[in-house]
Design an enzyme around this catalytic site. Structure first.
Site, PDB file in Angstrom:
ATOM      1  N   ASN A  26      67.073  82.575  51.390  1.00  0.00           N
ATOM      2  CA  ASN A  26      68.373  82.997  51.920  1.00  0.00           C
ATOM      3  C   ASN A  26      68.242  83.650  53.296  1.00  0.00           C
ATOM      4  OD1 ASN A  26      67.168  84.971  49.923  1.00  0.00           O
ATOM      5  ND2 ASN A  26      68.662  86.337  50.873  1.00  0.00           N
TER       6      ASN A  26
ATOM      7  N   HIS B 288      63.429  79.079  45.793  1.00  0.00           N
ATOM      8  CA  HIS B 288      63.331  80.453  46.301  1.00  0.00           C
ATOM      9  C   HIS B 288      63.840  81.465  45.289  1.00  0.00           C
ATOM     10  CE1 HIS B 288      63.225  83.896  48.868  1.00  0.00           C
ATOM     11  NE2 HIS B 288      64.543  84.090  48.745  1.00  0.00           N
TER      12      HIS B 288
ATOM     13  N   HIS C   4      66.840  91.558  42.136  1.00  0.00           N
ATOM     14  CA  HIS C   4      67.970  90.623  42.079  1.00  0.00           C
ATOM     15  C   HIS C   4      68.279  90.156  40.663  1.00  0.00           C
ATOM     16  CE1 HIS C   4      68.362  90.365  46.403  1.00  0.00           C
ATOM     17  NE2 HIS C   4      67.088  90.052  46.528  1.00  0.00           N
TER      18      HIS C   4
ATOM     19  N   HIS D  11      62.009  85.500  46.247  1.00  0.00           N
ATOM     20  CA  HIS D  11      63.276  86.235  46.301  1.00  0.00           C
ATOM     21  C   HIS D  11      63.118  87.679  45.857  1.00  0.00           C
ATOM     22  CE1 HIS D  11      67.456  86.569  47.080  1.00  0.00           C
ATOM     23  NE2 HIS D  11      67.837  86.697  45.835  1.00  0.00           N
ATOM     24  N   ASP D  12      62.689  87.930  44.629  1.00  0.00           N
ATOM     25  CA  ASP D  12      62.369  89.302  44.260  1.00  0.00           C
ATOM     26  C   ASP D  12      60.972  89.616  44.781  1.00  0.00           C
ATOM     27  OD1 ASP D  12      64.528  90.571  43.114  1.00  0.00           O
ATOM     28  OD2 ASP D  12      64.204  89.676  41.141  1.00  0.00           O
ATOM     29  N   HIS D  13      60.839  90.765  45.456  1.00  0.00           N
ATOM     30  CA  HIS D  13      59.597  91.108  46.147  1.00  0.00           C
ATOM     31  C   HIS D  13      58.607  91.731  45.167  1.00  0.00           C
ATOM     32  CE1 HIS D  13      61.798  91.290  50.300  1.00  0.00           C
ATOM     33  NE2 HIS D  13      62.037  90.179  49.623  1.00  0.00           N
TER      34      HIS D  13
END
Length: 324
Positions: A113, A207, A216, A242-244
């Protein structure tokens, strides 16, 4: 497996054909038929937030595993993608960071994103491949590596919020003139490709997470639209960023393993959801990456932290079928 919970080009790449709208690439495996690669996501910060340290450990592990390529799960350049084909962020966040000999292999990348907030066409441009021939980033495509087929899916257009909540960020939707039509066509192509695949291992890369206990959480649009396709077509692994963080969650309704590798640079310490932890095998909210080793009968998934320490290891086997 018990719960592990920690808080703290060249290279034989050959363009072959077009499968529906999905480009297909062949990547040769080793002589013994095995395959190994690294998975990294959410990394492009010009070396900051331990990106350089993660890159160093990737080089070390990549050499020990004799990796065939690297998979990037998106959000390749922060904060807002690339501003154009000549953006210095490409070299400063990619070419000058991943310098180890073992990482001079093909990189297969999807868009995240944050990448859509910049010049998407620049990140997809063949010019970047001329600047660094390791780079290959497309919206959706397939890599056939004999023992495994890897289906890269452009998940950002699935998320409705990016189309409706535009006050804070602007997204580059060139190439996605109609969200509904884009998703419908993509799902049709992915379903057809998965149904016709005869690979021993089927891997899907996107992603956004389908299952996550991180910041998220689950991506409901993917749970509704993409997950049933994966479950119906015997997919083994869904890999995302996406989630770190680093995560391993087992699906409760199928053999699918949800594997999050989005810890390439900035991590969100202590940011974990308190709900829907069913099937959770690993959650780690520091920086790190993941390795994958496959052959005809066995797979091994390993998660590493920023120091190269093994956080979690998961093995599974498939029965070999002999013809009569």
């Amino acid at each position: 497996m018990g719960l592990c919970f920690v808080l703290t080009i060249s290279f034989g790449l050959c363009f072959v054909s077009i499968f529906a709208e999905l480009q297909r690439f062949e990547h040769p495996t080793k002589e013994d038929g095995s395959l190994s690669f690294l998975v990294l996501g959410d990394w492009g910060r010009r070396g900051a937030f331990n990106q350089s340290q993660v890159a160093f450990q990737m080089g070390r592990i990549g050499e020990s595993l004799d990796i065939d390529f690297v998979v990037s799960t998106g959000d390749n350049f922060y904060d807002d993608g690339l501003i154009g084909e000549h953006d210095t962020a490409f070299e400063e966040s990619f070419t000058k960071i991943y310098t180890a000999k073992s990482l001079q292999k093909q990189w297969y990348s999807v868009l995240g994103n944050h990448d859509y907030r910049g010049d998407v066409e620049a990140q997809l441009s063949p010019l970047l491949r001329k600047l660094d021939n390791r780079w290959l980033c497309l919206r959706s495509f397939i890599v056939n590596a004999d023992v495994a087929e890897i289906f890269f899916v452009d998940t950002t257009p699935f998320v409705k919020m990016y189309f409706t909540d535009t006050k804070e960020h602007t997204y580059d939707w060139r190439g996605v003139p109609s969200r509904k039509a884009y998703i419908k066509n993509l799902l049709k192509e992915v379903e057809l490709a998965l149904s016709e695949s005869t690979a021993k291992w089927k891997i899907v890369v996107g992603h956004h997470a389908i299952r996550s206990v991180g910041h998220h959480g689950d991506t409901q649009e993917l749970v509704k639209r993409l997950l049933p396709v994966l479950q119906a077509n015997n997919v083994d692994f869904y890999m995302n960023g996406h989630d770190h963080c680093l995560e391993h969650i087992s699906d409760t309704e199928s053999p699918i393993q949800f594997l999050t590798s989005g810890a390439g640079s900035k991590a969100w310490r202590g940011d974990i959801k308190g709900t829907n932890r069913e099937g959770l095998n690993l959650f780690y909210d520091g920086q790190g990456f993941m390795s994958v080793k496959l052959n005809q009968s066995n797979s091994e998934i390993v998660f590493y932290d920023v120091f190269g320490k093994v956080l979690h290891r998961w093995n599974t086997s498939k029965q070999l079928h002999s013809s009569v």
